[in-house]
Scaffold this active site. Structure first.
Site, mmCIF file in Angstrom:
data_model
loop_
_atom_site.group_PDB
_atom_site.id
_atom_site.type_symbol
_atom_site.label_atom_id
_atom_site.label_comp_id
_atom_site.label_asym_id
_atom_site.label_seq_id
_atom_site.Cartn_x
_atom_site.Cartn_y
_atom_site.Cartn_z
ATOM 1 N N ARG A 1 -40.795 -22.607 2.382
ATOM 2 C CA ARG A 1 -41.667 -22.204 1.275
ATOM 3 C C ARG A 1 -42.528 -21.012 1.697
ATOM 4 N NH1 ARG A 1 -42.031 -27.977 0.887
ATOM 5 N NH2 ARG A 1 -44.067 -28.057 1.908
ATOM 6 N N LYS B 1 -55.733 -21.033 -12.925
ATOM 7 C CA LYS B 1 -54.803 -21.369 -14.001
ATOM 8 C C LYS B 1 -54.739 -22.869 -14.232
ATOM 9 C CE LYS B 1 -50.261 -22.285 -14.062
ATOM 10 N NZ LYS B 1 -48.810 -22.173 -13.848
ATOM 11 N N LYS C 1 -52.570 -17.630 -21.712
ATOM 12 C CA LYS C 1 -51.176 -17.593 -21.260
ATOM 13 C C LYS C 1 -50.336 -18.495 -22.168
ATOM 14 C CE LYS C 1 -48.258 -18.470 -17.215
ATOM 15 N NZ LYS C 1 -48.124 -18.282 -15.770
#
Ligand code: 13P
Length: 339
Positions: free
Chosen positions: A46, A136, A220
């Site tokens: 990752r 977010k 968004k």
């Protein structure tokens, strides 16, 4: 709340021709992205994959901000530079996913609500200290038969988004407010427009009730699209018109920018739709992108976990960033895909 700082961060994120790279896949989601290319998801794979994205030369021309997952924020490039510093050095703002995912909403079959408000004030303070400038939170709205989403589920998600946004603005982090109406299912574009309208109306009523500074936030949303299984798919102009109509009706002009998610569209479609909206002329807000899959799919399928593919994967990534930059100005064309 520092109004000037919130406004200027929001404006910086959507300054043309730039947009956001959403690289905030949670553990289970990145595992799902790695599976088809035969890469095992470990802390090191990752890290390596995110390093490929963040070190691609020139992306800062088109990428103003990157959204990270908690683990990535604490990782470093191979030369030891912490990712936040690496991005900072390139003039890219740091964002952080702070929700804890969508869970079934009790007594509302088929509906979900996003969790993560408990302890959020402290977590935001830590993220700010680590360099984050924006955050977010994603709410997930499914469309199914007549009763999903329920009015109760829409309201519960809108309320959570508003409480999250208020906690962000309290410490001058720009909240990205993400109510995603999924494109799974067989519904037509009209149903998507109706549900998206209902969701946005409720979200802005809650944001307003919580005293959110619209100039210091970004929305968004999903684009207005037919479900993937709908036999009647929509043309690019149809999607652009329906999406802009819906935004004009329900998103206050004071909101600095709308940064669309890609939601499972092909990279080419996501770029084409954004381009068509920007080619329609001036809008009250900046229309930009905050794409995950639509920016990363070509990178993953080129890289496939092999060092010898890194240069080609970075070229593919740069190209997608560049094409979306052109779409921000309404000057992209499909012919550029093969050029
Ligand atoms: P997609 O562009 O792949 O929908 O991802 C954006 C995102 O951040 C979803 O929360």
């Amino acid at each position: 709340m520092n109004i000037q700082e919130l406004r200027s961060t929001a404006e910086q994120i959507v300054a043309p021709p730039k947009g956001i790279l959403a690289a905030d896949e949670s553990g289970p989601t990145i595992k799902k992205r790695f599976e088809p290319i035969g890469v095992e998801s470990t802390e090191e794979t990752r890290r390596r994959y995110r390093e490929i994205l963040f070190t691609t030369e020139g992306i800062e021309r088109y990428i103003s901000g990157v959204i990270l997952y908690d683990e990535t924020l604490r990782q470093s490039a191979s030369d030891g530079t912490p990712f936040p510093k690496l991005l900072w050095n390139r003039g890219i703002l740091l964002g952080i996913k702070v929700d804890k995912g969508a869970k079934p909403l009790a007594l509302q079959p088929g509906n979900k609500v996003t969790e993560g408000l408990d302890g959020l004030r402290d977590r935001l303070a830590e993220y700010k200290q680590l360099g984050a400038r924006f955050a977010k939170w994603r709410a997930v709205i499914d469309i199914d038969e007549r009763d999903v989403p329920s009015a109760c589920a829409i309201h519960a998600n809108a309320h959570a988004l508003a409480r999250y946004a208020a906690l962000c603005q309290e410490i001058d982090l720009v909240p990205i407010v993400e109510p995603e109406v999924l494109m799974d299912g067989a519904h037509g574009i009209e149903r998507c427009e109706a549900v998206t309208s209902q969701v946005l109306e409720c979200v802005f009523a809650e944001l307003d009730a919580h005293g959110i500074l619209f100039e210091g936030m970004l929305l968004k949303p999903n684009m207005v699209l037919p479900g993937k299984k709908c036999p009647q798919q929509a043309s690019v102009p149809e999607v652009a018109e329906a999406t802009v109509r819906c935004m004009r009706r329900y998103v206050p002009a004071a909101v600095t920018g709308i940064v669309f998610l890609s939601g499972g569209q092909t990279p080419e479609d996501a770029t084409d739709h954004l381009n068509a909206m920007n080619a329609m002329g001036e809008h009250p807000w900046q229309l930009s992108f905050s794409y995950g899959r639509a920016l990363q799919e070509p990178v993953l399928s080129t890289w496939r976990g092999r060092d010898e593919n890194v240069a080609a994967a970075q070229r593919a990534f740069y190209k997608r960033c560049q094409l979306n930059g052109l779409a921000r100005e309404g000057i992209y064309s499909r012919a550029m895909e093969t050029a």
